[in-house]
Design a protein around this motif. Structure first.
Motif, PDB file in Angstrom:
ATOM      1  N   MET A   1      -2.134  14.433  57.588  1.00  0.00           N
ATOM      2  CA  MET A   1      -2.008  13.042  57.172  1.00  0.00           C
ATOM      3  C   MET A   1      -2.774  12.144  58.229  1.00  0.00           C
ATOM      4  N   ARG A   2      -3.244  11.372  57.745  1.00  0.00           N
ATOM      5  CA  ARG A   2      -4.356  10.324  58.714  1.00  0.00           C
ATOM      6  C   ARG A   2      -3.842   8.988  58.700  1.00  0.00           C
ATOM      7  N   GLY A   3      -3.802   8.350  60.077  1.00  0.00           N
ATOM      8  CA  GLY A   3      -3.809   6.926  60.292  1.00  0.00           C
ATOM      9  C   GLY A   3      -2.572   6.216  60.072  1.00  0.00           C
ATOM     10  N   TRP A   4      -1.176   6.958  59.898  1.00  0.00           N
ATOM     11  CA  TRP A   4      -0.223   6.394  59.517  1.00  0.00           C
ATOM     12  C   TRP A   4       0.684   6.959  60.456  1.00  0.00           C
ATOM     13  N   PRO A   5       1.559   6.141  61.164  1.00  0.00           N
ATOM     14  CA  PRO A   5       2.660   6.322  62.095  1.00  0.00           C
ATOM     15  C   PRO A   5       3.753   6.996  61.157  1.00  0.00           C
ATOM     16  N   LEU A   6       4.040   8.294  61.463  1.00  0.00           N
ATOM     17  CA  LEU A   6       4.740   9.116  60.833  1.00  0.00           C
ATOM     18  C   LEU A   6       6.522   8.802  60.786  1.00  0.00           C
ATOM     19  N   THR A   7       6.771   7.876  61.868  1.00  0.00           N
ATOM     20  CA  THR A   7       7.976   7.140  61.686  1.00  0.00           C
ATOM     21  C   THR A   7       8.195   5.951  60.788  1.00  0.00           C
ATOM     22  N   GLU A   8       6.847   5.764  60.190  1.00  0.00           N
ATOM     23  CA  GLU A   8       6.920   4.699  59.215  1.00  0.00           C
ATOM     24  C   GLU A   8       6.826   5.183  57.783  1.00  0.00           C
ATOM     25  N   ILE A   9       6.543   6.517  57.510  1.00  0.00           N
ATOM     26  CA  ILE A   9       6.705   6.958  56.258  1.00  0.00           C
ATOM     27  C   ILE A   9       8.299   7.129  55.788  1.00  0.00           C
ATOM     28  N   GLU A  10       8.364   7.279  54.408  1.00  0.00           N
ATOM     29  CA  GLU A  10       9.682   7.159  53.810  1.00  0.00           C
ATOM     30  C   GLU A  10      10.684   8.192  54.526  1.00  0.00           C
ATOM     31  N   ARG A  11      10.005   9.341  54.472  1.00  0.00           N
ATOM     32  CA  ARG A  11      10.830  10.689  54.856  1.00  0.00           C
ATOM     33  C   ARG A  11      10.637  11.086  56.443  1.00  0.00           C
ATOM     34  N   HIS A  12      10.686   9.820  57.262  1.00  0.00           N
ATOM     35  CA  HIS A  12      10.584  10.398  58.562  1.00  0.00           C
ATOM     36  C   HIS A  12      11.615  11.045  59.060  1.00  0.00           C
ATOM     37  N   ASP A  13      12.962  10.547  58.659  1.00  0.00           N
ATOM     38  CA  ASP A  13      14.273  11.492  59.140  1.00  0.00           C
ATOM     39  C   ASP A  13      14.044  12.987  58.937  1.00  0.00           C
ATOM     40  N   GLY A  14      14.055  13.685  60.138  1.00  0.00           N
ATOM     41  CA  GLY A  14      13.942  15.130  60.097  1.00  0.00           C
ATOM     42  C   GLY A  14      12.785  15.546  60.857  1.00  0.00           C
ATOM     43  N   ILE A  15      11.930  14.510  61.139  1.00  0.00           N
ATOM     44  CA  ILE A  15      10.755  15.192  62.113  1.00  0.00           C
ATOM     45  C   ILE A  15      10.904  15.368  63.510  1.00  0.00           C
ATOM     46  N   ALA A  16      10.986  16.774  63.886  1.00  0.00           N
ATOM     47  CA  ALA A  16      11.643  17.124  65.068  1.00  0.00           C
ATOM     48  C   ALA A  16      10.407  16.780  65.916  1.00  0.00           C
ATOM     49  N   ALA A  17       9.241  16.823  65.868  1.00  0.00           N
ATOM     50  CA  ALA A  17       8.197  16.489  66.491  1.00  0.00           C
ATOM     51  C   ALA A  17       6.800  16.038  66.088  1.00  0.00           C
ATOM     52  N   ALA A  47       0.969  11.563  50.563  1.00  0.00           N
ATOM     53  CA  ALA A  47      -0.726  11.098  50.224  1.00  0.00           C
ATOM     54  C   ALA A  47      -0.421   9.524  49.525  1.00  0.00           C
ATOM     55  N   GLU A  48       0.468   9.414  48.643  1.00  0.00           N
ATOM     56  CA  GLU A  48       0.573   8.069  48.156  1.00  0.00           C
ATOM     57  C   GLU A  48       0.910   6.841  49.173  1.00  0.00           C
ATOM     58  N   GLU A  49       1.940   7.447  50.079  1.00  0.00           N
ATOM     59  CA  GLU A  49       2.116   6.107  51.031  1.00  0.00           C
ATOM     60  C   GLU A  49       1.009   5.896  52.275  1.00  0.00           C
ATOM     61  N   THR A  50       0.192   7.148  52.356  1.00  0.00           N
ATOM     62  CA  THR A  50      -0.792   6.746  53.520  1.00  0.00           C
ATOM     63  C   THR A  50      -2.066   6.535  52.774  1.00  0.00           C
ATOM     64  N   GLY A  51      -2.473   6.592  51.387  1.00  0.00           N
ATOM     65  CA  GLY A  51      -3.690   6.550  50.673  1.00  0.00           C
ATOM     66  C   GLY A  51      -4.589   7.612  51.162  1.00  0.00           C
ATOM     67  N   ALA A  52      -4.170   8.545  51.944  1.00  0.00           N
ATOM     68  CA  ALA A  52      -5.115   9.694  52.509  1.00  0.00           C
ATOM     69  C   ALA A  52      -4.883  10.849  52.034  1.00  0.00           C
ATOM     70  N   PRO A  53      -5.752  11.943  52.163  1.00  0.00           N
ATOM     71  CA  PRO A  53      -5.100  13.225  51.863  1.00  0.00           C
ATOM     72  C   PRO A  53      -4.308  13.867  52.774  1.00  0.00           C
ATOM     73  N   ALA A  54      -3.193  14.715  52.119  1.00  0.00           N
ATOM     74  CA  ALA A  54      -2.246  15.219  52.947  1.00  0.00           C
ATOM     75  C   ALA A  54      -2.191  16.844  52.825  1.00  0.00           C
ATOM     76  N   LEU A  55      -1.588  17.468  53.805  1.00  0.00           N
ATOM     77  CA  LEU A  55      -1.339  18.780  53.837  1.00  0.00           C
ATOM     78  C   LEU A  55       0.029  19.165  54.602  1.00  0.00           C
ATOM     79  N   THR A  56       0.497  20.358  53.896  1.00  0.00           N
ATOM     80  CA  THR A  56       1.819  20.753  54.373  1.00  0.00           C
ATOM     81  C   THR A  56       1.584  22.355  54.602  1.00  0.00           C
ATOM     82  N   GLY A  57       2.428  22.823  55.668  1.00  0.00           N
ATOM     83  CA  GLY A  57       2.500  24.149  55.921  1.00  0.00           C
ATOM     84  C   GLY A  57       3.885  24.551  56.078  1.00  0.00           C
ATOM     85  N   PHE A  58       4.234  25.607  55.217  1.00  0.00           N
ATOM     86  CA  PHE A  58       5.694  25.857  55.445  1.00  0.00           C
ATOM     87  C   PHE A  58       5.788  27.285  55.784  1.00  0.00           C
ATOM     88  N   VAL A  59       6.379  27.650  57.002  1.00  0.00           N
ATOM     89  CA  VAL A  59       6.282  28.741  57.811  1.00  0.00           C
ATOM     90  C   VAL A  59       7.365  29.578  57.464  1.00  0.00           C
TER      91      VAL A  59
END
Length: 156
Positions: A1-17, A47-59
């Motif tokens: 995700m580009r150009g957006w502070p992760l702490t400001e996205i709606e689902r920031h709770d749970g981001i460990a790092a 993608a909606e909140e940032t207006g940018a392409p987004a990518l996830t990877g589930f290990v």
């Protein structure tokens, strides 16, 4: 995700790092199974909140990575890193794995299109190599290699 502070996205709770990469890219890590069941919804929200392409990877147990991307033109796409191991995790599912998840060549093309739309300079041959790896010791490392091949490289 580009150009957006992760702490400001709606689902920031749970981001460990999280880490920053050149070009304004942010990488967040959610511990536990949050992406397993809710990955597509999270991806769409990012993608909606940032207006940018987004990518996830589930290990999965360091054996395989389920990758999903979303952008305006490329749309939603899915691929798997360490395909053979990923397929083993899906044995009990009632889906056609080959129809659901593209082979390395198709995955590399789709990932490259996503990266280009995101303003990145992907390495198509590097992407193909990443999607073709089998038996990786730690799939997490392969995911970070994927990010580099997409053009989301760490600071030098």
């Amino acid at each position: 995700m580009r150009g957006w502070p992760l702490t400001e996205i709606e689902r920031h709770d749970g981001i460990a790092a999280h880490e920053h990469r050149p070009g304004g890219w942010r990488i967040g890590r959610y511990p536990g199974p949050e992406l397993a069941d809710d990955g597509p919804a999270l991806l769409a929200e990012l993608a909606e909140e940032t207006g940018a392409p987004a990518l996830t990877g589930f290990v999965l147990d360091s054996d395989a990575v389920f990758v999903e991307g979303l952008s305006a033109r490329a749309g939603h796409w899915r691929a798997r890193l360490v395909r053979e191991a990923a397929e083993a995790y899906c044995e009990d599912d009632d889906e056609d794995f080959d129809a659901e998840f593209p082979r390395p060549e198709a995955a590399a093309r789709t990932a490259a299109a996503w990266a280009k739309e995101a303003g990145l300079a992907p390495d198509p041959s590097g992407l193909l190599e990443v999607f073709a790896v089998e038996g990786a010791a730690f799939a997490e490392e392969l995911f970070f290699r994927l990010l580099c091949e997409l053009g989301i490289r760490p600071e030098d």
